[in-house]
Design a protein around this motif. Structure first.
Motif, PDB file in Angstrom:
ATOM      1  N   ASP A   1      -0.875 -12.768 -14.756  1.00 25.30           N
ATOM      2  CA  ASP A   1       0.020 -13.476 -13.835  1.00 25.30           C
ATOM      3  C   ASP A   1      -0.234 -13.024 -12.395  1.00 25.30           C
ATOM      4  N   ASP A   2      -1.040 -13.797 -11.688  1.00 23.36           N
ATOM      5  CA  ASP A   2      -1.435 -13.403 -10.333  1.00 23.36           C
ATOM      6  C   ASP A   2      -0.256 -13.332  -9.377  1.00 23.36           C
ATOM      7  N   GLN A   3       0.695 -14.236  -9.561  1.00 22.37           N
ATOM      8  CA  GLN A   3       1.851 -14.243  -8.670  1.00 22.37           C
ATOM      9  C   GLN A   3       2.669 -12.961  -8.849  1.00 22.37           C
ATOM     10  N   LEU A   4       2.803 -12.539 -10.092  1.00 22.78           N
ATOM     11  CA  LEU A   4       3.515 -11.298 -10.397  1.00 22.78           C
ATOM     12  C   LEU A   4       2.776 -10.092  -9.795  1.00 22.78           C
ATOM     13  N   LYS A   5       1.471 -10.112  -9.893  1.00 20.73           N
ATOM     14  CA  LYS A   5       0.669  -9.016  -9.342  1.00 20.73           C
ATOM     15  C   LYS A   5       0.768  -8.963  -7.819  1.00 20.73           C
ATOM     16  N   LEU A   6       0.869 -10.137  -7.216  1.00 22.39           N
ATOM     17  CA  LEU A   6       1.057 -10.201  -5.766  1.00 22.39           C
ATOM     18  C   LEU A   6       2.388  -9.565  -5.388  1.00 22.39           C
ATOM     19  N   GLU A   7       3.423  -9.909  -6.134  1.00 18.11           N
ATOM     20  CA  GLU A   7       4.750  -9.405  -5.791  1.00 18.11           C
ATOM     21  C   GLU A   7       4.883  -7.907  -6.081  1.00 18.11           C
ATOM     22  N   ILE A   8       4.307  -7.459  -7.173  1.00 19.05           N
ATOM     23  CA  ILE A   8       4.425  -6.031  -7.497  1.00 19.05           C
ATOM     24  C   ILE A   8       3.647  -5.211  -6.455  1.00 19.05           C
ATOM     25  N   ALA A   9       2.606  -5.775  -5.893  1.00 22.79           N
ATOM     26  CA  ALA A   9       1.849  -5.071  -4.845  1.00 22.79           C
ATOM     27  C   ALA A   9       2.723  -4.829  -3.619  1.00 22.79           C
ATOM     28  N   GLY A  10       3.508  -5.838  -3.257  1.00 24.85           N
ATOM     29  CA  GLY A  10       4.385  -5.691  -2.096  1.00 24.85           C
ATOM     30  C   GLY A  10       5.442  -4.622  -2.340  1.00 24.85           C
ATOM     31  N   LEU A  11       5.987  -4.609  -3.548  1.00 25.21           N
ATOM     32  CA  LEU A  11       7.004  -3.599  -3.875  1.00 25.21           C
ATOM     33  C   LEU A  11       6.393  -2.208  -3.946  1.00 25.21           C
ATOM     34  N   LYS A  12       5.190  -2.121  -4.485  1.00 22.38           N
ATOM     35  CA  LYS A  12       4.530  -0.816  -4.558  1.00 22.38           C
ATOM     36  C   LYS A  12       4.266  -0.284  -3.146  1.00 22.38           C
ATOM     37  N   ALA A  13       3.821  -1.160  -2.259  1.00 20.05           N
ATOM     38  CA  ALA A  13       3.583  -0.739  -0.873  1.00 20.05           C
ATOM     39  C   ALA A  13       4.875  -0.209  -0.268  1.00 20.05           C
ATOM     40  N   LYS A  14       5.960  -0.904  -0.514  1.00 24.82           N
ATOM     41  CA  LYS A  14       7.242  -0.447   0.019  1.00 24.82           C
ATOM     42  C   LYS A  14       7.618   0.904  -0.583  1.00 24.82           C
ATOM     43  N   PHE A  15       7.413   1.062  -1.874  1.00 20.95           N
ATOM     44  CA  PHE A  15       7.716   2.335  -2.534  1.00 20.95           C
ATOM     45  C   PHE A  15       6.897   3.470  -1.912  1.00 20.95           C
ATOM     46  N   CYS A  16       5.633   3.191  -1.634  1.00 23.13           N
ATOM     47  CA  CYS A  16       4.731   4.247  -1.144  1.00 23.13           C
ATOM     48  C   CYS A  16       4.855   4.493   0.345  1.00 23.13           C
ATOM     49  N   GLU A  17       5.284   3.499   1.096  1.00 21.19           N
ATOM     50  CA  GLU A  17       5.180   3.592   2.560  1.00 21.19           C
ATOM     51  C   GLU A  17       6.513   3.609   3.288  1.00 21.19           C
ATOM     52  N   SER A  18       7.597   3.194   2.628  1.00 22.74           N
ATOM     53  CA  SER A  18       8.862   3.103   3.358  1.00 22.74           C
ATOM     54  C   SER A  18       9.744   4.322   3.097  1.00 22.74           C
ATOM     55  N   SER A  19      10.167   4.975   4.156  1.00 25.26           N
ATOM     56  CA  SER A  19      10.984   6.187   4.031  1.00 25.26           C
ATOM     57  C   SER A  19      12.422   5.917   4.446  1.00 25.26           C
ATOM     58  N   GLN A  20      12.985   4.821   3.931  1.00 23.54           N
ATOM     59  CA  GLN A  20      14.287   4.347   4.407  1.00 23.54           C
ATOM     60  C   GLN A  20      15.425   5.348   4.226  1.00 23.54           C
ATOM     61  N   ALA A  21      15.460   6.041   3.095  1.00 23.46           N
ATOM     62  CA  ALA A  21      16.570   6.974   2.820  1.00 23.46           C
ATOM     63  C   ALA A  21      16.113   7.999   1.785  1.00 23.46           C
ATOM     64  N   LEU A  22      16.885   9.058   1.636  1.00 27.08           N
ATOM     65  CA  LEU A  22      16.607  10.017   0.556  1.00 27.08           C
ATOM     66  C   LEU A  22      17.145   9.426  -0.739  1.00 27.08           C
ATOM     67  N   ILE A  23      16.244   8.916  -1.567  1.00 30.31           N
ATOM     68  CA  ILE A  23      16.689   8.241  -2.785  1.00 30.31           C
ATOM     69  C   ILE A  23      16.600   9.175  -3.994  1.00 30.31           C
TER      70      ILE A  23
END
Ligand code: ADP
Ligand code: ADP
Ligand code: MG
Ligand code: MG
Ligand code: MG
Ligand code: MG
Ligand code: MG
Lengths: 417, 417
Positions: free
Chosen positions: B211-233
């Motif tokens: 599912d390419d669309q799913l892979k596209l979306e999970i990539a965006g979430l992974k980038a956010k997980f790896c790169e965004s330091s929004q709060a101490l979670i």
């Protein structure tokens, strides 16, 4: 590590300092009676000395514990020197053709010794002011940006390296705070640091302070600046941080480096080219700058287009050994690779326009202006140039999601003029 | 600091260890002949001992240098214990009602001693399996999430504190990598760790890998997980990290804590509630779980709605002394404040749905499943439950931008069933 032994060097003490570091003395040749030395710092923050000896030369950059152009009333961490030296080294490994080599770094003294970019190298901003064409500028800058940004992002590197770089450069917080203040805050509020061509732009500046949509958009960009660790960015990539000749392009002064959003670098470069573009009418006699203006816009287009092309080319070669963001076993077909690349580039383009616009706005109504515009002595003429730049920047900041190519941006610019 | 003196404790050596730490021995009272001790770790990673003495009790959690449920072949940094203790302390200061108090931390031994959550406290996942209603769950969890996330974000704190926390928790990279691997990568590729109810879900698992669309979306979430330091979670906020009674809600096990996107925590909680929801049909005799299913969905709705309400209430009280993200001098009218708050919450909602969906998917086709579903012994029944959960999760991941309220999400869920 501390700066307990720090003292600001003058022309006398610098000679003794060099004498005490054999590798530096050797590079110059002869002895200290033969060394010629000149302070050339034209920046806002630091001292820069050119040192020339019989056998060689270099540049010595030393940080001051305050903002040079303001004075001791605005203290600023000496640590920035450490981050600058580190960024020069890391970016230098990735793009050696466009970054001066570091010969020596002294943490205590907040001092970096680097390759002297000899004349005819001049600061790009001065060249743009003079109306000089740099035919290789887009080629070189796209190369530098693609290599440094791609290769410090998770597209290319593993999480382990990324997180340790994030940790290290988080220490450059004083400089990040300065950016937050002067780029993302002060232009949108009443602040004693702010100034503009007055009374001409009084209403324009006020309109910015009353523009809720603009404040909404700048908040999103500020959050990205503060929270996104996409790549090791230069952090201050305006046309005053680039030295050029007809054949060479060199990026200096990454003291604001940290792990941040790529678009902040690309936007800084393109936004400052646009400021140069909008300033040209203030420097033209008759219409003798029309060709030059076309060249600037072409350089904006080429820089972006070449940058994305090179970024994607690097990505293509990386599938056999990618970073942690896009494992080749998941992104395993031409179709899905194209999908993620398109999304990545389009997000980066949006960021670039947003950050570029923010950089333009702050240079017109914020604390630090640019010589491109400041040197237009006729205030009426200057204000016209500035207002055009401001209006384009506001539009880009608010509508950046609706642009899908740099050519579209340039048509908008030309239609506004 | 290192772990050179580390050794894994057993029931004998733990008694001696406690004896050697006066404040711990005192808390238990008597002497070691009076202390009762039991290993209760049901988690995947660590040892947990309950220790009870004549005067008091506590829990001792010790990390192992590998993944407990896999064995020594999968090493894992002992440092996670340090980050867990730190997160317990930081979150405990912000939400003391919902975080067990830390009595003692030993870096070398990778060991934390904390408040014993006595019976009838049980792991929420077990309570959901049993069909128990927790009337205060949404109220308590929204409180915990709003306070810990808001107060460690730049909406509330200055850049200086934020960047130093980012630097510190960047060290928890082994655990972040584990999340990247098992949540954002393996479910979307062929991986030996993956398993699912087979052959029933063979085609479903394969569809995800195509599912390419799913892979596209999970990539965006992974980038956010790896790169965004929004709060101490918290970093692992599933229903197995929450202990409850009718009147108490306690969040344990933040060993995955780091500065990351808030939606990862909120999504983990809501996504795991939805897994509980979809598992109910597998545990019902006749239709005796219909009321309970309604309660779970209501809890999902209440948790989100109360969370955003409390988050915004905290924000409202902060305008007089805000963090660095939204200076009160820029965001100075009711209108612009509402604009930025709406944008913030709507982005957070989108992230919550995306991360929540990713968590659901990985629990059905990835390495670590949930007891809610695993305990359904009839594989045909289980597969039906799992497929429904999977289909909702895929839809949420891809369409998350098109949902504007949690009620809309719940209608979709009910229409799919
Ligand atoms: N490596 C170099 N070679 C030649 N000139 C340099 C070099 N580095 C700096 N300079 C000169 O010194 C000026 C200030 O340097 P810069 O690094 O930009 O300092 P600041 O951080 O204070 O802005 C530059 O504009 C340039 O003219
Ligand atoms: N403070 C506590 N009070 C009571 N029981 C606890 C406490 N902490 C952990 N436990 C028990 O130990 C189990 C494992 O603890 P947890 O912190 O989740 O370890 P792991 O990281 O291995 O998952 C929990 O599911 C719970 O049953
Ligand atoms: Mg400079
Ligand atoms: Mg500088
Ligand atoms: Mg656990
Ligand atoms: Mg666990
Ligand atoms: Mg755990």
């Amino acid at each position: 590590l501390n700066h307990n032994k720090y003292f600001p060097l003058d022309e006398i003490s610098l000679l003794s300092y060099i004498e005490s570091v054999p590798k530096l003395a050797e590079r110059l040749g002869g002895n200290k009676s033969h060394w010629k030395l000149r302070e050339v710092g034209d920046g806002n923050l630091n001292y820069v000395f050119i040192v020339i000896g019989p056998a060689g030369s270099f540049v010595v950059k030393q940080a001051l514990p305050y903002v040079r152009c303001v004075g001791e009333s605005w203290p600023l961490s000496l640590d920035r020197s450490y981050y600058e030296a580190n960024a020069l080294k890391e970016h230098g490994l990735l793009s050696p053709e466009h970054v001066p080599e570091v010969y020596h770094f002294d943490y205590q003294m907040a001092l970096t010794v680097m390759h002297y970019l000899e004349p005819p190298h001049i600061i790009l901003r001065k060249g743009l002011l003079a109306g000089t064409v740099y035919p290789l500028l887009a080629e070189h800058m796209s190369d530098y940006m693609a290599k440094t940004l791609f290769n410090t992002s998770l597209v290319a590197i593993p999480t382990t390296i990324h997180k340790s770089r994030v940790a290290k450069f988080s220490g450059n917080v004083s400089l990040c705070r300065l950016t937050e203040q002067v780029i993302f805050s002060e232009p949108y509020m009443v602040a004693p640091n702010n100034h503009w061509t007055s009374p001409h732009l009084d209403e324009d500046a006020k309109a910015i302070r009353l523009d809720d949509q603009l404040k909404l958009e700048i908040a999103g960009l500020k959050a990205k600046f503060c929270e996104s660790s996409q790549a090791l960015i230069h952090g201050d990539l305006h046309t005053g941080s680039i030295m050029v000749t007809a054949t060479s392009t060199q990026v200096i002064d990454p003291e604001f480096a940290f792990c941040g959003p790529m678009g902040f670098d690309v936007g800084a470069f393109l936004g400052n080219l646009l400021l140069a573009f909008f300033s040209q009418d203030g420097h033209a006699s008759e219409n003798d700058r029309e060709d030059y203006k076309r060249w600037i816009l072409q350089t904006v287009a080429d820089s972006w287009n070449l940058f994305q092309k090179k970024f994607l080319a690097l990505w293509e070669t990386t599938w056999k050994d990618p970073g942690d963001a896009y494992p080749a076993t998941i992104y395993n077909t031409a179709n899905v690779r194209e999908l993620v690349q398109k999304r990545y580039i389009s997000q980066l383009f949006e960021d670039t326009l947003g950050f570029g616009a923010a950089k333009m706005i702050r240079r017109i109504v914020g604390i630090a202006h640019v010589e491109d515009l400041e040197s237009i002595t006729d205030k009426d003429v200057r204000a016209v140039c500035e207002r055009r730049a401001l209006n384009v920047a506001k539009l880009l900041l608010k509508e950046r999601r609706n642009f899908s190519s740099i050519e579209q941006v340039l048509s908008t610019i030309q239609s506004i003029k």
